[in-house]
Design a protein around this motif. Structure first.
Motif, PDB file in Angstrom:
ATOM      1  N   SER A  11     -27.697 -28.031  39.546  1.00 46.84           N
ATOM      2  CA  SER A  11     -28.614 -28.679  39.347  1.00 46.84           C
ATOM      3  C   SER A  11     -29.558 -27.305  38.889  1.00 46.84           C
ATOM      4  O   SER A  11     -29.419 -26.547  38.427  1.00 46.84           O
ATOM      5  CB  SER A  11     -29.640 -28.976  40.902  1.00 46.84           C
ATOM      6  N   GLN A  12     -30.058 -27.821  36.725  1.00 43.84           N
ATOM      7  CA  GLN A  12     -30.797 -27.378  36.420  1.00 43.84           C
ATOM      8  C   GLN A  12     -32.825 -27.043  37.074  1.00 43.84           C
ATOM      9  O   GLN A  12     -33.446 -27.931  36.813  1.00 43.84           O
ATOM     10  CB  GLN A  12     -30.455 -27.321  34.958  1.00 43.84           C
ATOM     11  N   PHE A  68     -46.651 -18.554  42.035  1.00 47.27           N
ATOM     12  CA  PHE A  68     -45.677 -18.738  40.876  1.00 47.27           C
ATOM     13  C   PHE A  68     -44.227 -19.576  41.885  1.00 47.27           C
ATOM     14  O   PHE A  68     -43.445 -19.899  41.949  1.00 47.27           O
ATOM     15  CB  PHE A  68     -44.474 -17.465  40.543  1.00 47.27           C
ATOM     16  N   SER A  69     -44.159 -18.372  42.669  1.00 45.36           N
ATOM     17  CA  SER A  69     -43.114 -18.798  44.267  1.00 45.36           C
ATOM     18  C   SER A  69     -43.018 -20.120  44.701  1.00 45.36           C
ATOM     19  O   SER A  69     -42.036 -21.518  44.364  1.00 45.36           O
ATOM     20  CB  SER A  69     -42.944 -17.573  45.508  1.00 45.36           C
ATOM     21  N   ALA A  70     -44.399 -20.427  45.166  1.00 45.49           N
ATOM     22  CA  ALA A  70     -44.830 -21.998  45.766  1.00 45.49           C
ATOM     23  C   ALA A  70     -44.417 -23.199  44.657  1.00 45.49           C
ATOM     24  O   ALA A  70     -43.868 -23.954  45.191  1.00 45.49           O
ATOM     25  CB  ALA A  70     -46.163 -21.619  46.060  1.00 45.49           C
ATOM     26  N   ALA A  71     -44.918 -23.231  43.514  1.00 47.83           N
ATOM     27  CA  ALA A  71     -44.337 -23.182  41.777  1.00 47.83           C
ATOM     28  C   ALA A  71     -42.430 -24.025  42.352  1.00 47.83           C
ATOM     29  O   ALA A  71     -41.536 -25.241  42.386  1.00 47.83           O
ATOM     30  CB  ALA A  71     -44.482 -23.645  40.828  1.00 47.83           C
ATOM     31  N   LYS A  72     -42.003 -22.621  41.713  1.00 40.18           N
ATOM     32  CA  LYS A  72     -40.305 -22.222  42.132  1.00 40.18           C
ATOM     33  C   LYS A  72     -40.103 -23.030  42.931  1.00 40.18           C
ATOM     34  O   LYS A  72     -39.254 -24.193  43.234  1.00 40.18           O
ATOM     35  CB  LYS A  72     -39.672 -21.654  42.052  1.00 40.18           C
ATOM     36  N   ASN A  73     -40.627 -23.260  44.331  1.00 36.53           N
ATOM     37  CA  ASN A  73     -39.755 -23.131  45.563  1.00 36.53           C
ATOM     38  C   ASN A  73     -39.841 -25.302  45.488  1.00 36.53           C
ATOM     39  O   ASN A  73     -38.916 -25.468  46.219  1.00 36.53           O
ATOM     40  CB  ASN A  73     -40.468 -22.772  46.527  1.00 36.53           C
ATOM     41  N   TYR A  74     -41.137 -25.442  45.391  1.00 41.26           N
ATOM     42  CA  TYR A  74     -41.254 -27.242  45.284  1.00 41.26           C
ATOM     43  C   TYR A  74     -40.101 -27.614  44.036  1.00 41.26           C
ATOM     44  O   TYR A  74     -39.707 -28.970  44.547  1.00 41.26           O
ATOM     45  CB  TYR A  74     -42.710 -27.479  44.724  1.00 41.26           C
ATOM     46  N   ALA A  75     -39.921 -26.946  42.958  1.00 42.09           N
ATOM     47  CA  ALA A  75     -38.702 -27.179  42.134  1.00 42.09           C
ATOM     48  C   ALA A  75     -37.601 -27.292  42.897  1.00 42.09           C
ATOM     49  O   ALA A  75     -36.654 -29.069  42.533  1.00 42.09           O
ATOM     50  CB  ALA A  75     -38.467 -26.657  41.054  1.00 42.09           C
ATOM     51  N   TRP A  83     -25.267 -26.173  43.458  1.00 44.27           N
ATOM     52  CA  TRP A  83     -26.174 -25.049  43.714  1.00 44.27           C
ATOM     53  C   TRP A  83     -27.434 -25.428  41.636  1.00 44.27           C
ATOM     54  O   TRP A  83     -27.264 -26.304  41.874  1.00 44.27           O
ATOM     55  CB  TRP A  83     -24.906 -24.223  42.828  1.00 44.27           C
ATOM     56  N   ILE A  84     -27.693 -23.736  41.696  1.00 48.95           N
ATOM     57  CA  ILE A  84     -29.488 -24.187  41.116  1.00 48.95           C
ATOM     58  C   ILE A  84     -29.459 -23.314  39.848  1.00 48.95           C
ATOM     59  O   ILE A  84     -28.763 -22.032  40.356  1.00 48.95           O
ATOM     60  CB  ILE A  84     -30.637 -23.969  42.050  1.00 48.95           C
ATOM     61  N   ALA A  85     -29.374 -23.424  38.382  1.00 45.66           N
ATOM     62  CA  ALA A  85     -29.638 -22.797  37.044  1.00 45.66           C
ATOM     63  C   ALA A  85     -31.243 -22.329  37.468  1.00 45.66           C
ATOM     64  O   ALA A  85     -32.082 -23.776  37.466  1.00 45.66           O
ATOM     65  CB  ALA A  85     -28.706 -22.938  36.444  1.00 45.66           C
ATOM     66  N   PHE A  86     -32.167 -21.492  37.555  1.00 43.95           N
ATOM     67  CA  PHE A  86     -32.809 -21.757  37.448  1.00 43.95           C
ATOM     68  C   PHE A  86     -33.632 -20.554  36.546  1.00 43.95           C
ATOM     69  O   PHE A  86     -34.002 -19.621  37.043  1.00 43.95           O
ATOM     70  CB  PHE A  86     -33.975 -21.064  38.818  1.00 43.95           C
ATOM     71  N   HIS A 140     -29.915 -10.246  36.423  1.00 43.64           N
ATOM     72  CA  HIS A 140     -31.062 -11.098  36.902  1.00 43.64           C
ATOM     73  C   HIS A 140     -30.149 -12.064  37.571  1.00 43.64           C
ATOM     74  O   HIS A 140     -29.298 -12.204  37.168  1.00 43.64           O
ATOM     75  CB  HIS A 140     -32.043 -10.953  36.444  1.00 43.64           C
ATOM     76  N   ASP A 141     -30.605 -12.606  39.073  1.00 41.70           N
ATOM     77  CA  ASP A 141     -30.012 -14.147  39.731  1.00 41.70           C
ATOM     78  C   ASP A 141     -30.902 -14.844  39.222  1.00 41.70           C
ATOM     79  O   ASP A 141     -32.046 -14.945  39.719  1.00 41.70           O
ATOM     80  CB  ASP A 141     -30.258 -13.651  40.718  1.00 41.70           C
ATOM     81  N   ARG A 142     -29.927 -15.572  38.609  1.00 43.16           N
ATOM     82  CA  ARG A 142     -30.452 -17.013  38.025  1.00 43.16           C
ATOM     83  C   ARG A 142     -30.008 -18.107  38.474  1.00 43.16           C
ATOM     84  O   ARG A 142     -30.363 -19.562  38.829  1.00 43.16           O
ATOM     85  CB  ARG A 142     -30.554 -16.980  36.616  1.00 43.16           C
ATOM     86  N   ILE A 143     -28.245 -17.997  38.986  1.00 45.79           N
ATOM     87  CA  ILE A 143     -28.005 -19.116  39.637  1.00 45.79           C
ATOM     88  C   ILE A 143     -27.661 -19.259  40.742  1.00 45.79           C
ATOM     89  O   ILE A 143     -27.258 -17.558  41.280  1.00 45.79           O
ATOM     90  CB  ILE A 143     -26.977 -19.233  38.640  1.00 45.79           C
ATOM     91  N   PHE A 144     -28.057 -20.082  41.854  1.00 41.99           N
ATOM     92  CA  PHE A 144     -27.931 -19.359  43.761  1.00 41.99           C
ATOM     93  C   PHE A 144     -27.585 -20.630  44.707  1.00 41.99           C
ATOM     94  O   PHE A 144     -27.809 -21.978  43.438  1.00 41.99           O
ATOM     95  CB  PHE A 144     -29.131 -18.966  43.858  1.00 41.99           C
ATOM     96  N   ARG A 145     -26.791 -21.182  45.517  1.00 42.17           N
ATOM     97  CA  ARG A 145     -26.908 -22.205  46.478  1.00 42.17           C
ATOM     98  C   ARG A 145     -28.048 -22.568  46.473  1.00 42.17           C
ATOM     99  O   ARG A 145     -29.317 -22.067  46.564  1.00 42.17           O
ATOM    100  CB  ARG A 145     -26.478 -21.481  48.023  1.00 42.17           C
ATOM    101  N   ASN A 146     -27.885 -23.918  46.828  1.00 46.07           N
ATOM    102  CA  ASN A 146     -29.006 -24.531  46.864  1.00 46.07           C
ATOM    103  C   ASN A 146     -28.666 -24.964  48.535  1.00 46.07           C
ATOM    104  O   ASN A 146     -28.296 -25.644  48.696  1.00 46.07           O
ATOM    105  CB  ASN A 146     -29.178 -26.159  45.857  1.00 46.07           C
TER     106      ASN A 146
END
Length: 457
Positions: A11-12, A68-75, A83-86, A140-146
């Motif tokens: 998921s992007q 920003f964390s609240a918005a990203k966690n909502y996404a 996995w997520i690419a954020f 940086h860590d931009r790809i991680f497990r969902n």
């Protein structure tokens, strides 16, 4: 029959606000490899959300709450991939890397089966200026497990963590992310946006020295030098207090992460090196003390020596400046960390400083050495090439043929652009012997074009 390979769903995700200039590129790189694209709009007043919908993204709306964390966690909550690419809207993977991502994730999955679970992929990130040139790089860590419990924290300069406090495991990849968001045109805007959030954060958590370091960095990015210096002094004095009770302090004992520790010292030295002439000398004693504090941390971060060297140039301590700039280059060869380095993207600048310093010492060999290194980084530097050719011209032991052969190691003389660039320098210096050799290497068509240019002038 063997088991059918399970396709990894990626998921992007991104959060956006008024990104109509970037959103198309931000969504284009992932087409063909991502399972879904999640765009969370935090209050755009332009066409960002509309463009994202037209491109097939799932668009959600989140009421901005200065976090920003609240918005990203909502996404993340909207994503259904494995996995997520954020990436931010001003970040993207280049084409050469895109179709390798799923394979690298698969390797991380396999590595997890053999040992500790891999939570993230660490990628190189290259920060680009307005000309599209890299001015710093980091990881940086931009790809991680969902997965449940893996979420962002901090109101600004958010980072991933596990809710249970366990250590995150990652693998370092050779993937590259290009970041346009620190170009001069937007850097100040971001700093001004982040400063109020960071000030609020340090008020809520005054002993969080990571946040103080981020605040100082944001002040520096917004050209608020006095505030940047003051914020970083708050961090460095805290480090000094801890060093006084521990000869080998760890990042944990210092209550600051390693990259933020590095930023505190580097930004402080950088900020004072740009102060007005009437102010800069008053920081000399403090600069020497702060470098001593940094060395006692036992850390290696060549940007510190780079900025200290630049500061020493400003206050007329040229011999010491040479020492620290050359030390920075030595340490760059040894540096294996992930924190963003400015030195690695400013090598031509450092080489030129050293060239000019050795020119004042009348050390022709070192001038040629550093001038050559600088041109290897960026061969289209007129002043540097002029200085180098002048030295070759003035050396009685160097013939024009030898000078040409030397320059042929730096310039592609099959290229008309390179021929003309060196030819112009030779003509400016009156180095007719070199000029004649270059002309002999030109085709009749190139000579005809050059004569035509002269006539038009």
């Amino acid at each position: 029959m063997g088991k059918k390979a399970v396709r990894i769903k990626l998921s992007q995700c991104m959060i956006v606000k008024n990104e109509e200039q970037n959103i198309r590129q931000a969504l284009s790189w992932g087409k063909g490899i991502v399972y879904e694209q999640i765009v969370v709009d935090t209050g755009s007043t332009d066409n960002t959300a509309q463009i994202a919908e037209e491109m097939g993204a799932k668009v959600f709306h989140f009421e901005w709450c200065d976090d920003f964390s609240a918005a990203k966690n909502y996404a993340i909550e909207q994503a259904s991939g494995d996995w997520i690419a954020f990436l931010d809207a001003d970040e993207y993977f280049p084409k050469k890397d895109v179709h390798r991502i799923l394979g690298i994730i698969k390797k991380a999955e396999n590595a997890s089966l053999k040992g500790a679970r891999i939570h993230m992929l660490r990628s190189a990130m290259y920060h680009l200026n307005d000309d599209g040139e890299v001015f710093s790089a980091g990881q940086h860590d931009r790809i991680f497990r969902n997965m449940k419990g893996l979420r962002y924290k901090n109101r600004v300069h958010e980072g991933l963590s596990l809710a249970n406090g366990q250590t995150l495991h990652y693998i370092v990849t050779d993937l590259s992310i290009m970041h346009t968001g620190y170009s001069d045109s937007v850097r100040s805007e971001k700093g001004n946006r982040n400063i109020p959030l960071l000030k609020k954060s340090v008020e809520e958590d005054p002993e969080n020295y990571d946040l103080w370091s981020y605040l100082g960095e944001s002040y520096a990015g917004s050209d608020q030098a006095a505030e940047a210096i003051e914020s970083m002094e708050h961090v460095i004095e805290h480090v000094a207090e801890n060093i006084s009770v521990s000869n080998a302090p760890s990042s944990t004992s210092l209550k600051i992460s390693e990259d933020r520790l590095f930023a505190a010292f580097a930004v402080w030295f950088s900020a004072v090196s740009f102060l007005p002439d009437e102010m800069i000398s008053s920081y000399e004693v403090q600069a020497r003390r702060y470098y001593d504090i940094f060395t006692k941390t036992g850390k290696l971060f060549p940007d510190v020596e780079f900025y200290l060297g630049r500061y020493l140039i400003r206050i007329g301590r040229q011999d010491e400046a040479i020492h620290f700039l050359e030390l920075a280059l030595e340490k760059l060869e040894l540096y294996k960390g992930s924190a963003s380095l400015k030195l690695s993207a400013r090598l031509d600048f450092v080489y030129n400083i050293l060239r000019l310093c050795y020119a004042e010492r009348r050390d022709a060999a070192k001038c040629v050495y550093y001038g050559t290194l600088s041109l290897r980084v960026n061969r289209y530097q007129e002043d540097t090439l002029t200085a180098l050719v002048s030295l070759l011209q003035g050396d009685p032991n160097t013939t024009a043929e030898q000078a040409y052969d030397f320059l042929a190691q730096l310039y592609q003389f099959k290229s008309l652009k390179d021929k003309l660039f060196v030819l112009k320098t030779a003509m400016t210096l009156g180095y007719t012997e070199l000029e004649e050799i270059i002309r002999l290497e030109m085709t009749e068509q190139e000579k005809s074009w050059l004569d035509g240019q002269k006539e038009s002038v």
